[in-house]
Design an enzyme around this catalytic site. Structure first.
Site, PDB file in Angstrom:
ATOM      1  N   ALA A  13      18.689   8.245   2.453  1.00  0.00           N
ATOM      2  CA  ALA A  13      19.612   7.943   1.348  1.00  0.00           C
ATOM      3  C   ALA A  13      20.306   6.602   1.488  1.00  0.00           C
ATOM      4  O   ALA A  13      21.031   6.185   0.586  1.00  0.00           O
ATOM      5  CB  ALA A  13      20.650   9.054   1.222  1.00  0.00           C
ATOM      6  N   GLY A  14      20.096   5.950   2.614  1.00  0.00           N
ATOM      7  CA  GLY A  14      20.771   4.667   2.812  1.00  0.00           C
ATOM      8  C   GLY A  14      20.287   3.645   1.793  1.00  0.00           C
ATOM      9  O   GLY A  14      19.211   3.784   1.211  1.00  0.00           O
ATOM     10  N   ARG A  18      19.962  -4.654   3.751  1.00  0.00           N
ATOM     11  CA  ARG A  18      19.498  -5.780   4.557  1.00  0.00           C
ATOM     12  C   ARG A  18      18.046  -6.164   4.260  1.00  0.00           C
ATOM     13  O   ARG A  18      17.574  -7.212   4.662  1.00  0.00           O
ATOM     14  CB  ARG A  18      19.688  -5.478   6.054  1.00  0.00           C
ATOM     15  CG  ARG A  18      21.153  -5.509   6.478  1.00  0.00           C
ATOM     16  CD  ARG A  18      21.365  -4.906   7.862  1.00  0.00           C
ATOM     17  NE  ARG A  18      21.440  -3.449   7.826  1.00  0.00           N
ATOM     18  CZ  ARG A  18      21.608  -2.672   8.893  1.00  0.00           C
ATOM     19  NH1 ARG A  18      21.700  -3.209  10.102  1.00  0.00           N
ATOM     20  NH2 ARG A  18      21.674  -1.361   8.779  1.00  0.00           N
ATOM     21  N   THR A  84      25.508   8.643   8.216  1.00  0.00           N
ATOM     22  CA  THR A  84      24.446   9.565   8.626  1.00  0.00           C
ATOM     23  C   THR A  84      24.956  11.001   8.801  1.00  0.00           C
ATOM     24  O   THR A  84      24.217  11.952   8.550  1.00  0.00           O
ATOM     25  CB  THR A  84      23.787   9.080   9.931  1.00  0.00           C
ATOM     26  OG1 THR A  84      24.822   8.779  10.888  1.00  0.00           O
ATOM     27  CG2 THR A  84      22.972   7.808   9.711  1.00  0.00           C
ATOM     28  N   ARG A 319     -14.051  -3.474  -3.330  1.00  0.00           N
ATOM     29  CA  ARG A 319     -12.881  -2.914  -4.013  1.00  0.00           C
ATOM     30  C   ARG A 319     -13.037  -1.406  -4.174  1.00  0.00           C
ATOM     31  O   ARG A 319     -14.094  -0.849  -3.896  1.00  0.00           O
ATOM     32  CB  ARG A 319     -12.709  -3.622  -5.353  1.00  0.00           C
ATOM     33  CG  ARG A 319     -12.279  -5.084  -5.174  1.00  0.00           C
ATOM     34  CD  ARG A 319     -12.278  -5.832  -6.491  1.00  0.00           C
ATOM     35  NE  ARG A 319     -11.524  -5.130  -7.515  1.00  0.00           N
ATOM     36  CZ  ARG A 319     -11.703  -5.289  -8.837  1.00  0.00           C
ATOM     37  NH1 ARG A 319     -12.618  -6.136  -9.270  1.00  0.00           N
ATOM     38  NH2 ARG A 319     -10.974  -4.618  -9.684  1.00  0.00           N
ATOM     39  N   LYS A 337     -17.231  -3.365  -6.994  1.00  0.00           N
ATOM     40  CA  LYS A 337     -16.161  -2.451  -7.426  1.00  0.00           C
ATOM     41  C   LYS A 337     -16.786  -1.234  -8.095  1.00  0.00           C
ATOM     42  O   LYS A 337     -17.659  -1.401  -8.958  1.00  0.00           O
ATOM     43  CB  LYS A 337     -15.250  -3.153  -8.426  1.00  0.00           C
ATOM     44  CG  LYS A 337     -14.065  -2.312  -8.843  1.00  0.00           C
ATOM     45  CD  LYS A 337     -13.655  -2.498 -10.301  1.00  0.00           C
ATOM     46  CE  LYS A 337     -14.520  -1.697 -11.230  1.00  0.00           C
ATOM     47  NZ  LYS A 337     -14.060  -1.623 -12.611  1.00  0.00           N
ATOM     48  N   TYR A 352     -21.348 -10.321  -8.573  1.00  0.00           N
ATOM     49  CA  TYR A 352     -20.328  -9.324  -8.922  1.00  0.00           C
ATOM     50  C   TYR A 352     -21.025  -8.063  -9.413  1.00  0.00           C
ATOM     51  O   TYR A 352     -21.753  -8.112 -10.413  1.00  0.00           O
ATOM     52  CB  TYR A 352     -19.378  -9.843 -10.016  1.00  0.00           C
ATOM     53  CG  TYR A 352     -18.462  -8.739 -10.503  1.00  0.00           C
ATOM     54  CD1 TYR A 352     -17.557  -8.136  -9.623  1.00  0.00           C
ATOM     55  CD2 TYR A 352     -18.541  -8.239 -11.802  1.00  0.00           C
ATOM     56  CE1 TYR A 352     -16.756  -7.086 -10.024  1.00  0.00           C
ATOM     57  CE2 TYR A 352     -17.731  -7.193 -12.220  1.00  0.00           C
ATOM     58  CZ  TYR A 352     -16.842  -6.620 -11.318  1.00  0.00           C
ATOM     59  OH  TYR A 352     -16.049  -5.574 -11.715  1.00  0.00           O
ATOM     60  N   TYR A 373     -17.035  -5.485 -18.529  1.00  0.00           N
ATOM     61  CA  TYR A 373     -15.790  -5.379 -19.299  1.00  0.00           C
ATOM     62  C   TYR A 373     -15.927  -6.202 -20.565  1.00  0.00           C
ATOM     63  O   TYR A 373     -16.331  -7.366 -20.527  1.00  0.00           O
ATOM     64  CB  TYR A 373     -14.648  -5.914 -18.429  1.00  0.00           C
ATOM     65  CG  TYR A 373     -13.265  -5.770 -19.017  1.00  0.00           C
ATOM     66  CD1 TYR A 373     -12.827  -4.540 -19.491  1.00  0.00           C
ATOM     67  CD2 TYR A 373     -12.404  -6.862 -19.071  1.00  0.00           C
ATOM     68  CE1 TYR A 373     -11.554  -4.405 -20.016  1.00  0.00           C
ATOM     69  CE2 TYR A 373     -11.122  -6.728 -19.584  1.00  0.00           C
ATOM     70  CZ  TYR A 373     -10.696  -5.495 -20.061  1.00  0.00           C
ATOM     71  OH  TYR A 373      -9.437  -5.362 -20.572  1.00  0.00           O
TER      72      TYR A 373
HETATM   73  C1  UD1 Z   1      21.726   4.318  13.101  1.00  0.00           C
HETATM   74  C2  UD1 Z   1      22.590   4.993  14.192  1.00  0.00           C
HETATM   75  C3  UD1 Z   1      22.515   4.145  15.458  1.00  0.00           C
HETATM   76  C4  UD1 Z   1      21.061   3.997  15.906  1.00  0.00           C
HETATM   77  C5  UD1 Z   1      20.189   3.452  14.753  1.00  0.00           C
HETATM   78  C6  UD1 Z   1      18.737   3.594  15.130  1.00  0.00           C
HETATM   79  C7  UD1 Z   1      24.423   6.218  13.186  1.00  0.00           C
HETATM   80  C8  UD1 Z   1      25.879   6.198  12.849  1.00  0.00           C
HETATM   81  N1  UD1 Z   1      23.951   5.137  13.743  1.00  0.00           N
HETATM   82  O1  UD1 Z   1      22.294   3.062  12.799  1.00  0.00           O
HETATM   83  O2  UD1 Z   1      23.254   4.773  16.503  1.00  0.00           O
HETATM   84  O3  UD1 Z   1      20.975   3.166  17.014  1.00  0.00           O
HETATM   85  O4  UD1 Z   1      20.376   4.220  13.547  1.00  0.00           O
HETATM   86  O5  UD1 Z   1      17.881   2.967  14.215  1.00  0.00           O
HETATM   87  O6  UD1 Z   1      23.785   7.212  12.943  1.00  0.00           O
HETATM   88  N2  UD1 Z   1      21.215   7.090   5.800  1.00  0.00           N
HETATM   89  C9  UD1 Z   1      21.487   8.018   4.833  1.00  0.00           C
HETATM   90  N3  UD1 Z   1      22.750   8.080   4.340  1.00  0.00           N
HETATM   91  C10 UD1 Z   1      23.765   7.258   4.762  1.00  0.00           C
HETATM   92  C11 UD1 Z   1      23.457   6.311   5.759  1.00  0.00           C
HETATM   93  C12 UD1 Z   1      22.177   6.253   6.258  1.00  0.00           C
HETATM   94  O7  UD1 Z   1      20.620   8.784   4.414  1.00  0.00           O
HETATM   95  O8  UD1 Z   1      24.875   7.390   4.246  1.00  0.00           O
HETATM   96  C13 UD1 Z   1      19.844   7.021   6.324  1.00  0.00           C
HETATM   97  C14 UD1 Z   1      19.157   5.694   6.030  1.00  0.00           C
HETATM   98  O9  UD1 Z   1      18.372   5.794   4.852  1.00  0.00           O
HETATM   99  C15 UD1 Z   1      18.296   5.481   7.253  1.00  0.00           C
HETATM  100  C16 UD1 Z   1      19.026   6.218   8.363  1.00  0.00           C
HETATM  101  O10 UD1 Z   1      19.899   7.116   7.731  1.00  0.00           O
HETATM  102  O11 UD1 Z   1      17.009   6.057   7.099  1.00  0.00           O
HETATM  103  C17 UD1 Z   1      19.795   5.289   9.304  1.00  0.00           C
HETATM  104  O12 UD1 Z   1      20.755   4.545   8.558  1.00  0.00           O
HETATM  105  P1  UD1 Z   1      21.124   3.055   8.910  1.00  0.00           P
HETATM  106  O13 UD1 Z   1      22.214   2.646   7.993  1.00  0.00           O
HETATM  107  O14 UD1 Z   1      19.907   2.219   8.965  1.00  0.00           O
HETATM  108  O15 UD1 Z   1      21.750   3.239  10.372  1.00  0.00           O
HETATM  109  P2  UD1 Z   1      21.869   2.162  11.523  1.00  0.00           P
HETATM  110  O16 UD1 Z   1      22.984   1.238  11.240  1.00  0.00           O
HETATM  111  O17 UD1 Z   1      20.532   1.573  11.762  1.00  0.00           O
HETATM  112 CA    CA Z   2      18.590   1.739  10.709  1.00  0.00          CA
END
Ligand code: UD1
Ligand code: CA
Length: 449
Positions: A13-14, A18, A84, A319, A337, A352, A373
């Protein structure tokens, strides 16, 4: 507690800011497969009783991909992403009544292997859980595992919250954890966002468990395997590690790669024994190469099947839907293809062949093409066994060339050709003796440079 029961929760869900991408981070591919799919497959290999995937609401594609990959998975929505710990909390309804070990995986850690997960689950037995740690050459933004004097895991500190001494620790958190279900349920509601990011950190449950006398074990993983992808640079690092693994696998299975570092595989590439792959070859998804085939330099293949002993390239493009049967040859600057090239048939130069069937032993001359075609629809060309298509022929589909038939060079064929016939469809040759000499004479001294 039932020691064998496993549930898996995958966090996806992140926002992945970046990556600076319109495509959600976890759908970026490694080996032509989305990172999320890699992690789902690794979890599925442990045969979990329940599988929950936590997605956000900002990108419907993640949810769509998750349900397409695993229709049986329970999708939990976390919006907004508040860390997380909060993400795992959103998956707890999917764990209701579950007794066992909950495996928590991050969808941005695509190279994790089932065997490592099994080791982690084992390490969690009899404890509150286990964390998969690794020694990092450059610990950067990873969470650090803080150990006590006896070597037990005390807590995890995120890089952003760490003191200079803590930042010097090279033992890092991979993010993968196995947690006893009852403890997880009791710990999640007690997390608080007291940290630099104002987030609910899953990693805080370690200190909590320790305070309650249970504690977490540490299992060790390999740095390459637990690489977390947060940026395009890390994505390329994951791709390199993936490719290196696949190259070694292909060679271990009996293929010769003359210059392995220049050959690129997809997650599903199948390579037989005694296959030789020359330098600079790209295998897109859906390619299988049978025993004894040779893929020559600078060829690009996707969705193609190359039969036993067949040869491709150099500089060939196969292809989707290209199928080369036993001993067939496709040479330089040839594109195929959705076409079958029959046993022993040859398409050696500059051709071709699309939406076509080429019979066994047929010979397609240099520069011959199927005109498949017409600007609206695609049409088929059938070329019979032992047929000979002269150089630079254009076969205007739909059309069929009979078995053993010849098509004269430079012909534009618009009607079917019978078995064993010769079709010539081009202007007749006309010779005018002395014309060139007269032309030169008439223009003498008038050449524009
Ligand atoms: C996290 C860990 C860190 C570890 C690293 C490894 C935590 C607090 N930190 O940091 O200790 O070293 O991963 O790669 O757990 N996600 C959600 N919801 C959120 C936030 C994140 O689903 O609200 C998911 C993201 O999609 C991702 C994963 O959790 O797949 C990790 O999130 P990310 O923000 O990349 O954590 P890091 O800062 O890398
Ligand atoms: Ca990460």
């Amino acid at each position: 507690m039932d020691n064998t029961a496993i549930a898996a929760v995958i966090l996806a869900a992140g926002q992945g800011v970046r990556m600076k991408s319109d495509l959600p981070k976890v759908l970026h591919p490694v080996g032509a497969k989305p990172m999320l799919a890699h992690v789902i497959d690794a979890a599925a290999a442990l045969d979990p009783r329940r599988l929950a995937i936590v997605v956000g609401d900002q990108a419907p594609q993640v949810r769509e991909a998750a349900t397409a990959l695993r229709p049986d998975a329970q999708i939990a929505v976390q919006a907004p992403p508040r860390g997380t710990g909060d993400a795992v909390a959103k998956a707890t309804p999917a764990l209701e009544g579950f007794d066992g070990v909950v495996l928590i995986l991050y969808a941005d850690t695509p190279l994790i292997e089932p065997q490592t997960l099994r080791g982690l689950v084992k390490a969690a037995h009899g404890r509150a859980g286990a964390v998969l740690g690794f020694r990092a050459a450059d610990p950067g933004g990873y969470g650090r595992l803080v150990l006590d004097k006896a070597g037990g895991l005390e807590r995890i500190v995120e890089a952003k919250d760490a003191s200079p001494q803590e930042l010097a620790i090279d033992l890092c958190n991979s993010g993968v954890m196995a947690v006893e279900a009852a403890f997880l349920r009791s710990a999640l509601p007690r997390l608080a966002p007291n940290n630099a990011k104002n987030e609910y950190y899953l990693t805080d449950i370690i200190a909590m468990a320790r305070g309650e006398g249970q504690g977490f074990a540490v299992a060790f993983g390999d740095e390459d395997e637990v690489l977390g992808v947060n940026s395009r640079i890390e994505l390329s690092a994951a791709e390199q590690i993936f490719q290196e693994r696949r190259r070694i696998l292909a060679m271990a299975d009996g293929a010769t790669l003359i210059d392995p570092s220049t050959v690129y595989f997809s997650h599903d590439t199948q390579i037989g024994r005694d296959v030789v792959v020359e330098p600079n070859v790209w295998f897109g998804p859906g390619v299988s190469i049978a025993d004894g085939a040779r893929i020559r330099a600078f060829s690009h293949l996707e969705g193609a099947r190359v039969g036993p002993g067949a040869q491709v390239g150099p500089f060939a493009r196969l292809r989707p839907g290209a199928e080369l049967q036993t001993g067939a040859r496709v040479g330089n600057f040839v594109e195929v293809k959705a076409a079958t090239i029959g046993e022993g048939a040859k398409v050696n130069h500059l051709a071709y062949i699309g939406d076509a069937g080429v019979g066994a032993r047929a010979n397609i001359g240099a520069g011959a093409i199927t005109c498949n075609y017409d600007g609206f629809g695609k049409h088929r060309t059938e070329i019979g066994a032992d047929a000979f298509i002269g150089s630079n022929a254009a076969l205007v589909a739909p059309v069929s060339i009979g078995k053993g038939a010849y098509v004269g060079s430079g012909s534009v064929v618009t009607r079917n050709v019978e078995d064993d016939a010769l079709a010539v469809a081009r202007g007749r040759q006309k010779d005018i003796p002395g014309w060139a000499a007269r032309f030169r004479k008439a223009h003498e001294g008038k050449r524009q440079e």
